[in-house]
Write a protein that holds these residues in place. Structure first.
Motif, PDB file in Angstrom:
ATOM      1  N   ALA A  37       0.839  -1.207   0.000  1.00 24.69           N
ATOM      2  CA  ALA A  37       0.000   0.000   0.000  1.00 24.69           C
ATOM      3  C   ALA A  37       0.873   1.255   0.000  1.00 24.69           C
ATOM      4  N   VAL A  38       0.376   2.309  -0.622  1.00 27.23           N
ATOM      5  CA  VAL A  38       1.133   3.562  -0.745  1.00 27.23           C
ATOM      6  C   VAL A  38       0.320   4.687  -0.123  1.00 27.23           C
ATOM      7  N   THR A  39       0.947   5.433   0.759  1.00 30.25           N
ATOM      8  CA  THR A  39       0.244   6.598   1.312  1.00 30.25           C
ATOM      9  C   THR A  39       0.470   7.784   0.379  1.00 30.25           C
ATOM     10  N   GLU A  40      -0.377   8.772   0.521  1.00 28.86           N
ATOM     11  CA  GLU A  40      -0.266   9.972  -0.313  1.00 28.86           C
ATOM     12  C   GLU A  40       1.098  10.643  -0.097  1.00 28.86           C
ATOM     13  N   ASP A  41       1.497  10.790   1.173  1.00 28.08           N
ATOM     14  CA  ASP A  41       2.774  11.450   1.483  1.00 28.08           C
ATOM     15  C   ASP A  41       3.947  10.718   0.847  1.00 28.08           C
ATOM     16  N   PHE A  42       3.935   9.394   0.959  1.00 27.52           N
ATOM     17  CA  PHE A  42       5.048   8.606   0.421  1.00 27.52           C
ATOM     18  C   PHE A  42       5.098   8.714  -1.106  1.00 27.52           C
ATOM     19  N   LEU A  43       3.941   8.685  -1.729  1.00 30.40           N
ATOM     20  CA  LEU A  43       3.888   8.791  -3.190  1.00 30.40           C
ATOM     21  C   LEU A  43       4.444  10.136  -3.654  1.00 30.40           C
ATOM     22  N   ILE A  44       4.029  11.201  -3.001  1.00 31.80           N
ATOM     23  CA  ILE A  44       4.488  12.546  -3.393  1.00 31.80           C
ATOM     24  C   ILE A  44       6.000  12.671  -3.157  1.00 31.80           C
ATOM     25  N   ARG A  45       6.471  12.114  -2.032  1.00 29.13           N
ATOM     26  CA  ARG A  45       7.905  12.180  -1.732  1.00 29.13           C
ATOM     27  C   ARG A  45       8.706  11.407  -2.783  1.00 29.13           C
ATOM     28  N   THR A  46       8.191  10.253  -3.187  1.00 27.15           N
ATOM     29  CA  THR A  46       8.873   9.444  -4.207  1.00 27.15           C
ATOM     30  C   THR A  46       8.906  10.173  -5.540  1.00 27.15           C
TER      31      THR A  46
ATOM     32  N   ILE B 134       4.536  12.093 -16.123  1.00 24.49           N
ATOM     33  CA  ILE B 134       4.574  11.035 -15.100  1.00 24.49           C
ATOM     34  C   ILE B 134       3.555   9.959 -15.462  1.00 24.49           C
ATOM     35  N   ILE B 135       3.995   8.720 -15.436  1.00 23.54           N
ATOM     36  CA  ILE B 135       3.067   7.601 -15.651  1.00 23.54           C
ATOM     37  C   ILE B 135       3.051   6.749 -14.391  1.00 23.54           C
ATOM     38  N   LEU B 136       1.854   6.532 -13.872  1.00 22.36           N
ATOM     39  CA  LEU B 136       1.687   5.663 -12.696  1.00 22.36           C
ATOM     40  C   LEU B 136       0.895   4.435 -13.137  1.00 22.36           C
ATOM     41  N   ASP B 137       1.488   3.281 -13.020  1.00 21.37           N
ATOM     42  CA  ASP B 137       0.754   2.037 -13.279  1.00 21.37           C
ATOM     43  C   ASP B 137       0.528   1.365 -11.938  1.00 21.37           C
ATOM     44  N   VAL B 138      -0.721   1.126 -11.598  1.00 26.86           N
ATOM     45  CA  VAL B 138      -1.021   0.485 -10.312  1.00 26.86           C
ATOM     46  C   VAL B 138      -1.661  -0.878 -10.590  1.00 26.86           C
ATOM     47  N   PHE B 139      -1.002  -1.910 -10.148  1.00 30.23           N
ATOM     48  CA  PHE B 139      -1.524  -3.273 -10.324  1.00 30.23           C
ATOM     49  C   PHE B 139      -2.199  -3.700  -9.029  1.00 30.23           C
ATOM     50  N   VAL B 140      -3.444  -4.104  -9.138  1.00 27.41           N
ATOM     51  CA  VAL B 140      -4.192  -4.504  -7.939  1.00 27.41           C
ATOM     52  C   VAL B 140      -4.966  -5.789  -8.225  1.00 27.41           C
ATOM     53  N   ALA B 141      -5.452  -6.403  -7.157  1.00 26.72           N
ATOM     54  CA  ALA B 141      -6.384  -7.525  -7.299  1.00 26.72           C
ATOM     55  C   ALA B 141      -7.776  -6.990  -6.981  1.00 26.72           C
ATOM     56  N   PRO B 142      -8.801  -7.538  -7.591  1.00 27.66           N
ATOM     57  CA  PRO B 142     -10.135  -6.990  -7.377  1.00 27.66           C
ATOM     58  C   PRO B 142     -10.719  -7.255  -6.002  1.00 27.66           C
ATOM     59  N   THR B 143     -10.097  -8.081  -5.208  1.00 24.43           N
ATOM     60  CA  THR B 143     -10.666  -8.360  -3.879  1.00 24.43           C
ATOM     61  C   THR B 143      -9.697  -7.936  -2.796  1.00 24.43           C
TER      62      THR B 143
END
Lengths: 55, 143
Positions: A37-46, B134-143
């Motif tokens: 999981a990613v927090t907002e703060d960590f994402l912005i810092r990264t 900036i490109i953010l790719d987020v891989f998740v599971a649906p559950t």
């Protein structure tokens, strides 16, 4: 679009566990991956760190 | 056969009470593409629940290729959510927005309609001033 596209993306990005966030800055020359999981703060810092690396 | 049951429609009607401003849905499809046909039926059904605030435009990617290029559409079906001023919200659904994606679609419609952004003002200020792509790719599971 085919459902098989998704498995291709996960292979290309070496996703073996979720959630996984891949961040690419610029033309992709600066990137990082965060597992879990990613927090907002960590994402912005990264993001700031990646942008700074290009300067 | 309708992709939504009477109960689904009733649930959507209740959720859509929270819609505030109109949302324009731009759906890019291609003739002869099964996913496109299914997306057209599904999205039309959703829009029909609240036609005053949800407006749908359907485009053929090959015929409206300039518009598709402007929106960066490279797959069909692609659904783009635009706000009341028809400005691109940046939210896209690539592929059929059904199953788990359907809940995400409904949440996104509510977000765009209410102009709801779930980030702090500090983060927003930083993002507004970013000049790099900036490109953010987020891989998740649906559950």
């Amino acid at each position: 679009m085919q459902a098989s596209e998704f498995s291709r993306w996960t292979e290309e990005n070496a996703v073996y566990a979720v959630p996984k966030t891949i961040i690419r800055v610029g033309q992709g020359e600066r990137s990082t991956a965060i597992e879990g999981a990613v927090t907002e703060d960590f994402l912005i810092r990264t993001l700031k760190d990646l942008i700074e690396q290009g300067r | 056969m309708s992709p939504l049951s009477d109960r689904d429609r009733q649930t959507l009607r209740e959720m859509f009470r929270d819609l505030k401003y109109p949302v324009h849905l731009q759906l890019f499809v291609e003739d002869g593409n099964q996913g496109s046909d299914n997306a057209k039926v599904l999205v039309r059904e959703v829009v029909r629940v609240m036609p005053d605030l949800l407006r749908l435009d359907v485009f053929e990617r090959s015929r409206d290729s300039l518009l598709a290029a402007l929106y960066g559409v490279w797959e069909v079906p692609t659904l783009i959510l635009c706000d009341q001023k028809r400005e691109d919200s940046g939210i896209r659904f690539i592929g059929l927005p059904s199953g788990y994606e359907f809940a995400a679609l409904i949440e996104a419609l509510l977000d765009v309609s209410q102009n709801r952004i779930r980030l702090s003002e500090k983060s927003l200020n930083f993002i507004r001033n970013v000049e790099d792509d900036i490109i953010l790719d987020v891989f998740v599971a649906p559950t």
